[in-house]
Design a protein around this motif. Structure first.
Motif, PDB file in Angstrom:
ATOM      1  N   ILE A   1     -22.942  15.234 -53.137  1.00  0.00           N
ATOM      2  CA  ILE A   1     -22.614  13.993 -53.849  1.00  0.00           C
ATOM      3  C   ILE A   1     -22.767  14.277 -55.346  1.00  0.00           C
ATOM      4  O   ILE A   1     -23.798  14.780 -55.787  1.00  0.00           O
TER       5      ILE A   1
ATOM      6  N   ALA B   1     -18.251  13.890 -52.478  1.00  0.00           N
ATOM      7  CA  ALA B   1     -18.104  12.478 -52.844  1.00  0.00           C
ATOM      8  C   ALA B   1     -18.595  12.307 -54.279  1.00  0.00           C
ATOM      9  O   ALA B   1     -19.693  12.748 -54.618  1.00  0.00           O
TER      10      ALA B   1
ATOM     11  N   GLU C   1     -13.682  12.232 -52.363  1.00  0.00           N
ATOM     12  CA  GLU C   1     -13.646  10.785 -52.570  1.00  0.00           C
ATOM     13  C   GLU C   1     -14.268  10.454 -53.913  1.00  0.00           C
ATOM     14  O   GLU C   1     -15.207  11.106 -54.345  1.00  0.00           O
TER      15      GLU C   1
ATOM     16  N   ASP D   1     -21.759   8.686 -44.988  1.00  0.00           N
ATOM     17  CA  ASP D   1     -20.611   9.579 -44.736  1.00  0.00           C
ATOM     18  C   ASP D   1     -21.029  11.048 -44.583  1.00  0.00           C
ATOM     19  O   ASP D   1     -20.248  11.851 -44.065  1.00  0.00           O
TER      20      ASP D   1
ATOM     21  N   PRO E   1     -21.447  13.717 -46.862  1.00  0.00           N
ATOM     22  CA  PRO E   1     -20.658  14.793 -47.484  1.00  0.00           C
ATOM     23  C   PRO E   1     -21.547  16.010 -47.732  1.00  0.00           C
ATOM     24  O   PRO E   1     -22.776  15.925 -47.629  1.00  0.00           O
TER      25      PRO E   1
ATOM     26  N   TYR F   1     -21.978   6.607 -49.222  1.00  0.00           N
ATOM     27  CA  TYR F   1     -21.840   8.067 -49.273  1.00  0.00           C
ATOM     28  C   TYR F   1     -22.862   8.762 -48.386  1.00  0.00           C
ATOM     29  O   TYR F   1     -22.546   9.733 -47.692  1.00  0.00           O
TER      30      TYR F   1
END
Length: 323
Positions: A93, A32, A67, A88, A90, A85
């Motif tokens: 980041i 992300a 993303e 989410d 990931p 984020y």
């Protein structure tokens, strides 16, 4: 003890999903990316990261869940993106520019965070030192070569004594540059005149406030300043004050000269760190990095509009001459 399993549709769906999500497959990886605002330098960082990931086999939308979100210059939005984020989860980041990096680092202590285009990560409190942090944070700085910038100012305006600097007092990156400039200017026989611009809309009036007080205007790698750079150029042309910048993109937009980093290369350098983490390396074991490749760009036509003529020697030494 015996168990009897009732295979409901949900159970079968879970089994099917588990079969698809094979461990270690590149498609399982997610990155992300966020930036505080969209302008050419930061966009180049983003593109460089994406291209480096692709060249390493992590292709956005194919072998990588990717993303990107911009905070549109708003620190409150940056904090919202950071929280989203973190929710989410990931694998990495990537936070481009100081305010976005600060928002993400404040929001997570376990998801790997790779900052990019942050001038002073220590002053911004992202890491304690430039060494491997031992935390979840690492990245690439765009620290400006301030002594070289002062030399460039003297090459553009040989008698320059008073240097006006437009900056955002709320951005740690910019405050750090101001403090460093004050220390560097005294030995160079120069004094700094501050033009504070808290918001993008304040940049032109900050430039206007310097008229009559300075010999040259220096534009640092400040996101507000670069977002509204044309406002500075307009004032500079009217008042015949040359503008020297730290971001080479500013030269296409009317600065006389700039000695700056290649932000696409910074993105590629950042992407290499992200790849190392995706392949299993711990962010906290990777030391913060800087870029050492600087390019001189000049704009002789802009110089004439701002009341100076660039020397042949300066123009010849430039990597890019804007026609």
């Amino acid at each position: 003890m015996q168990h009897s399993f009732l295979r409901t549709p949900l159970t079968l769906l879970a089994i099917a999903l588990a079969a698809i999500a094979t461990p270690g497959h590149a498609a399982d990886k997610s990155v992300a990316v966020t930036a505080i605002v969209e302008h050419k330098a930061l966009d180049s960082v983003r593109d460089g990261v994406k291209d480096e990931l692709k060249s390493a086999g992590f292709d956005a939308g194919k072998s990588l869940k990717y993303e990107y979100q911009s905070a549109q210059g708003n620190t409150g939005t940056a904090a919202q993106i950071a929280r989203k984020y973190v929710g989410d989860r990931p694998d990495v980041i990537v936070a481009i520019a100081t305010p976005s990096a600060q928002a993400v680092v404040a929001a997570t202590k376990d998801i790997p965070v790779v900052y990019s285009a942050v001038t002073d990560p220590v002053a911004a409190k992202l890491v304690k030192t430039w060494d491997a942090s031992g935390t979840n944070v690492t990245g690439v700085s765009d620290m400006s070569p301030l002594e070289k910038h002062l030399e460039l100012i003297k090459r553009v305006v040989p008698g320059a004594k008073r240097v006006g600097v437009i900056y955002s007092p709320g951005e740690a990156n910019s405050v750090s540059i101001i403090e460093a400039l004050k220390k560097a200017m005294a030995p160079a026989g120069m004094t700094l005149v501050e033009g504070a611009a808290a918001r993008t809309v304040d940049v032109a009036s900050a430039a206007q406030s310097l008229v009559g007080k300075v010999d040259v205007i220096y534009a640092p790698t400040d996101n507000n300043v670069m977002s509204a750079f044309e406002g500075i150029v307009k004032v500079a042309q009217q008042a015949k004050i040359p503008v020297v910048a730290a971001d080479t993109d500013a030269v296409n937009r009317g600065a006389v000269a700039a000695l700056g980093l290649n932000y696409y290369d910074i993105g590629r350098q950042t992407g290499k760190i992200v790849v190392r983490i995706l392949k299993g390396e711990a962010a906290g074991k990777i030391a913060s990095q800087t870029s050492t490749t600087f390019e001189l760009h000049v704009n002789p036509a802009a110089a004439l509009k701002q009341g100076v003529t660039l020397s042949d020697e300066l123009v010849k030494s430039a990597k890019v001459v804007v026609k």
